[in-house]
Design a protein around this motif. Structure first.
Motif, mmCIF file in Angstrom:
data_model
loop_
_atom_site.group_PDB
_atom_site.id
_atom_site.type_symbol
_atom_site.label_atom_id
_atom_site.label_comp_id
_atom_site.label_asym_id
_atom_site.label_seq_id
_atom_site.Cartn_x
_atom_site.Cartn_y
_atom_site.Cartn_z
ATOM 1 N N TYR A 1 0.789 -1.222 0.159
ATOM 2 C CA TYR A 1 0.233 0.139 -0.008
ATOM 3 C C TYR A 1 0.856 1.255 0.034
ATOM 4 C CZ TYR A 1 -4.743 -1.748 0.153
ATOM 5 O OH TYR A 1 -5.825 -2.150 -0.353
ATOM 6 N N ALA A 2 1.903 1.143 0.200
ATOM 7 C CA ALA A 2 2.992 2.143 0.184
ATOM 8 C C ALA A 2 3.343 2.790 -1.155
ATOM 9 C CB ALA A 2 4.206 1.982 0.950
ATOM 10 N N THR B 1 -14.148 3.451 -6.276
ATOM 11 C CA THR B 1 -14.416 4.410 -7.327
ATOM 12 C C THR B 1 -13.777 5.782 -6.922
ATOM 13 O OG1 THR B 1 -16.404 4.987 -5.866
ATOM 14 C CG2 THR B 1 -16.616 3.515 -7.868
ATOM 15 N N TRP B 2 -13.284 5.933 -5.715
ATOM 16 C CA TRP B 2 -12.478 7.185 -5.259
ATOM 17 C C TRP B 2 -11.588 7.486 -6.360
ATOM 18 C CZ3 TRP B 2 -7.329 7.726 -5.077
ATOM 19 C CH2 TRP B 2 -6.731 6.735 -4.671
ATOM 20 N N PHE C 1 -3.369 12.531 -2.350
ATOM 21 C CA PHE C 1 -2.669 12.054 -3.408
ATOM 22 C C PHE C 1 -2.041 12.816 -4.545
ATOM 23 C CE2 PHE C 1 -4.529 7.808 -1.931
ATOM 24 C CZ PHE C 1 -3.228 7.168 -1.819
ATOM 25 N N LEU C 2 -2.648 14.163 -4.431
ATOM 26 C CA LEU C 2 -2.127 15.273 -5.410
ATOM 27 C C LEU C 2 -0.772 15.274 -5.883
ATOM 28 C CD1 LEU C 2 -3.044 17.378 -7.273
ATOM 29 C CD2 LEU C 2 -2.903 19.062 -5.631
ATOM 30 N N PRO C 3 0.195 15.264 -4.885
ATOM 31 C CA PRO C 3 1.668 15.234 -5.169
ATOM 32 C C PRO C 3 2.163 14.170 -5.984
ATOM 33 C CG PRO C 3 1.320 15.746 -2.894
ATOM 34 C CD PRO C 3 0.023 15.235 -3.365
ATOM 35 N N TYR C 4 1.548 13.062 -5.914
ATOM 36 C CA TYR C 4 1.828 12.015 -6.815
ATOM 37 C C TYR C 4 1.431 12.316 -8.331
ATOM 38 C CZ TYR C 4 2.721 9.643 -2.315
ATOM 39 O OH TYR C 4 3.012 9.552 -1.150
ATOM 40 N N PHE C 5 0.508 12.782 -8.447
ATOM 41 C CA PHE C 5 0.105 13.204 -9.608
ATOM 42 C C PHE C 5 0.693 14.316 -10.334
ATOM 43 C CE2 PHE C 5 -3.107 15.548 -12.617
ATOM 44 C CZ PHE C 5 -3.591 14.524 -13.483
ATOM 45 N N VAL C 6 0.898 15.167 -9.546
ATOM 46 C CA VAL C 6 1.668 16.300 -10.122
ATOM 47 C C VAL C 6 3.207 15.941 -10.500
ATOM 48 C CG1 VAL C 6 2.740 18.540 -9.330
ATOM 49 C CG2 VAL C 6 0.381 18.102 -8.993
ATOM 50 N N MET D 1 3.124 1.497 14.033
ATOM 51 C CA MET D 1 2.668 2.773 13.272
ATOM 52 C C MET D 1 1.322 2.141 12.640
ATOM 53 S SD MET D 1 4.353 3.468 9.459
ATOM 54 C CE MET D 1 3.306 4.582 8.211
ATOM 55 N N ASN D 2 0.453 3.267 12.598
ATOM 56 C CA ASN D 2 -0.742 3.256 11.731
ATOM 57 C C ASN D 2 -0.548 3.047 10.309
ATOM 58 O OD1 ASN D 2 -3.543 3.261 11.092
ATOM 59 N ND2 ASN D 2 -3.991 4.818 12.455
ATOM 60 N N TYR D 3 -0.742 1.993 9.742
ATOM 61 C CA TYR D 3 -0.549 2.059 8.185
ATOM 62 C C TYR D 3 -1.428 2.737 7.474
ATOM 63 C CZ TYR D 3 -3.576 -2.003 8.956
ATOM 64 O OH TYR D 3 -4.788 -2.698 9.351
ATOM 65 N N ALA D 4 -2.726 3.150 8.159
ATOM 66 C CA ALA D 4 -3.763 4.090 7.502
ATOM 67 C C ALA D 4 -3.116 5.243 6.984
ATOM 68 C CB ALA D 4 -4.883 4.323 8.600
ATOM 69 N N TRP D 5 -1.975 5.624 7.254
ATOM 70 C CA TRP D 5 -1.194 6.918 6.726
ATOM 71 C C TRP D 5 -1.006 6.727 5.236
ATOM 72 C CZ3 TRP D 5 -1.429 11.581 9.079
ATOM 73 C CH2 TRP D 5 -1.582 11.431 10.501
ATOM 74 N N PHE D 6 -0.928 5.558 4.802
ATOM 75 C CA PHE D 6 -0.667 5.285 3.428
ATOM 76 C C PHE D 6 -2.010 5.235 2.798
ATOM 77 C CE2 PHE D 6 3.308 3.238 5.247
ATOM 78 C CZ PHE D 6 4.147 3.820 4.652
ATOM 79 N N PHE D 7 -3.248 5.202 3.475
ATOM 80 C CA PHE D 7 -4.507 5.248 2.516
ATOM 81 C C PHE D 7 -4.656 6.611 2.218
ATOM 82 C CE2 PHE D 7 -6.035 1.627 5.290
ATOM 83 C CZ PHE D 7 -5.331 0.577 4.337
ATOM 84 N N HIS D 8 -3.945 7.769 2.930
ATOM 85 C CA HIS D 8 -4.334 9.210 2.608
ATOM 86 C C HIS D 8 -5.549 9.520 2.493
ATOM 87 C CE1 HIS D 8 0.093 9.857 1.706
ATOM 88 N NE2 HIS D 8 0.207 8.835 0.735
ATOM 89 N N ALA D 9 -6.664 9.040 3.363
ATOM 90 C CA ALA D 9 -8.051 8.931 3.261
ATOM 91 C C ALA D 9 -8.418 9.872 4.617
ATOM 92 C CB ALA D 9 -8.575 7.838 3.414
#
Length: 372
Positions: free
Chosen positions: A72-73, A139-140, A190-195, A235-243
């Protein structure tokens, strides 16, 4: 999750009848697919499906959770970076906007509705409303891609696009009040990855595909897996969900910006390692890269049905043999969903032509140009 690489070639020799009317017209480009990117998309979609297959197995295995965290990272960052890379030509022209509607907006409406109805059955929640403002499950990505694609022309004029996108993502983690409309929290984080994808050029991909990069990616990947195993209880891996915002993850507010930068750095390195391992030549699965959107959108029904049907209830499924079996089944299922036969069946809702809805004055780009 499809793309094309364009190369211009001379137009075919005209017939006598057409030569008089077409002479002097510009040669139309012939679209050729890049095997490297098709391979990357196929391997990434397999990891997405495998990650979903591992979800019910996490509570029983620290090793599975570590693998889940590692995957997920980088798997969605990889997809998003490639999406950004193939969005560089988006200029807001009528043809591009048409493909954005037919290739992103329409599939979003169709599958958002379908997943809501399916979830009503699998979760036994018959009153769950159909809401196009609250993306459900997979669908997100379509909702986010629609927003990112529309902003593409703007990023061409921003002086420091990537730092600006990172600041936006960091600020998003500070505000739990952003809400879930169009999953805006995840869209911004997630915007930085698209940019980043918008800023990349072919030479950057050639750089990570060098032999030295492939060799270096091996110890980096092994170390990353070791760190993930160590981090499971810490660590809470939910950080990688960026949600979610920092507050929603029960963390101090300043964790948000820090974790945004840390996650971006980790994900960027792992995406580079992943791309270094992707073969650049044509393989048996290269052609499946053109159908990754189908695999992405359709495999979720299988994943949800597996949990609803009690496929994870037998005790052996939670052991090593079961984990391996779940991994193989997920890979086989998503591979089958990327095949041309499945694409032909579902093209009417994932890549509809919709000629009836648009005028003929502005031709749309060929199919596959609207998504990566």
């Amino acid at each position: 999750m499809s793309d094309t690489v364009t190369t211009a070639r001379p137009a075919a020799e005209e017939t006598g009848a057409s030569r008089g009317t077409e002479q002097g017209a510009a040669a139309r480009p012939v679209r050729q697919r890049d095997a490297f990117f098709d391979n990357a998309k196929y391997l990434a979609i397999v990891l997405v499906a495998v990650g979903h297959a591992w979800e019910p197995l996490r509570p029983d295995s620290r090793a599975v959770t570590a693998l889940y965290m590692l995957v997920y990272a980088f798997h969605m960052p990889a997809f998003i970076i490639v999406s950004g890379y193939f969005s560089r030509t988006f200029d807001g022209s009528p043809g591009r906007l048409k493909r954005l509607v037919t290739g992103v907006a329409v599939p979003y409406v169709v599958f958002e509705t379908a997943y809501t109805l399916f979830t009503r059955w699998t979760s036994q929640d018959p009153d769950r409303p159909v809401s196009l403002l609250d993306p459900l499950y997979l669908t997100w990505f379509l909702a986010a891609l629609f927003v990112w694609r529309l902003t593409t022309p703007l990023w061409r004029h921003v002086r420091w696009p990537l730092p600006t996108a990172l600041v936006i993502a960091m600020l998003a983690t500070l505000s739990p009040s952003i809400g879930h409309d169009l999953d805006l929290q995840r869209t911004l984080q997630f915007l930085p990855y698209f940019v980043s994808g918008l800023l990349l050029r072919p030479e950057h991909f050639r750089l990570v595909r060098r032999r030295k990069a492939r060799i270096l990616a091996v110890p980096v990947g092994v170390c990353a897996l070791g760190v993930a195993y160590w981090a499971v209880p810490r660590m809470n891996y939910a950080w990688f969900f960026h949600a979610d915002s920092a507050r929603e993850l029960a963390a101090p507010f300043w964790y948000g910006p820090v974790m945004t930068l840390a996650a971006f750095g980790c994900s960027a390195v792992l995406v580079a390692c992943f791309l270094a391992w992707v073969p650049g030549r044509r393989t048996w699965f290269t052609a499946l890269g053109a159908g990754t959107l189908y695999g992405y959108l359709l495999h979720g029904f299988v994943a949800q049905a597996a949990e609803y049907g009690g496929w994870y209830e037998p005790a052996w499924v939670h052991g090593p043999v079961g984990v391996l079996a779940a991994t193989l089944v997920a890979a086989v299922v998503v591979t089958a969903l990327c095949t041309p036969s499945v694409r032909r069946v579902f093209r009417c809702v994932t890549e509809p032509g919709m000629a009836w809805a648009f005028g003929t004055g502005n031709a749309a780009p060929p199919r596959g140009d609207a998504r990566a």
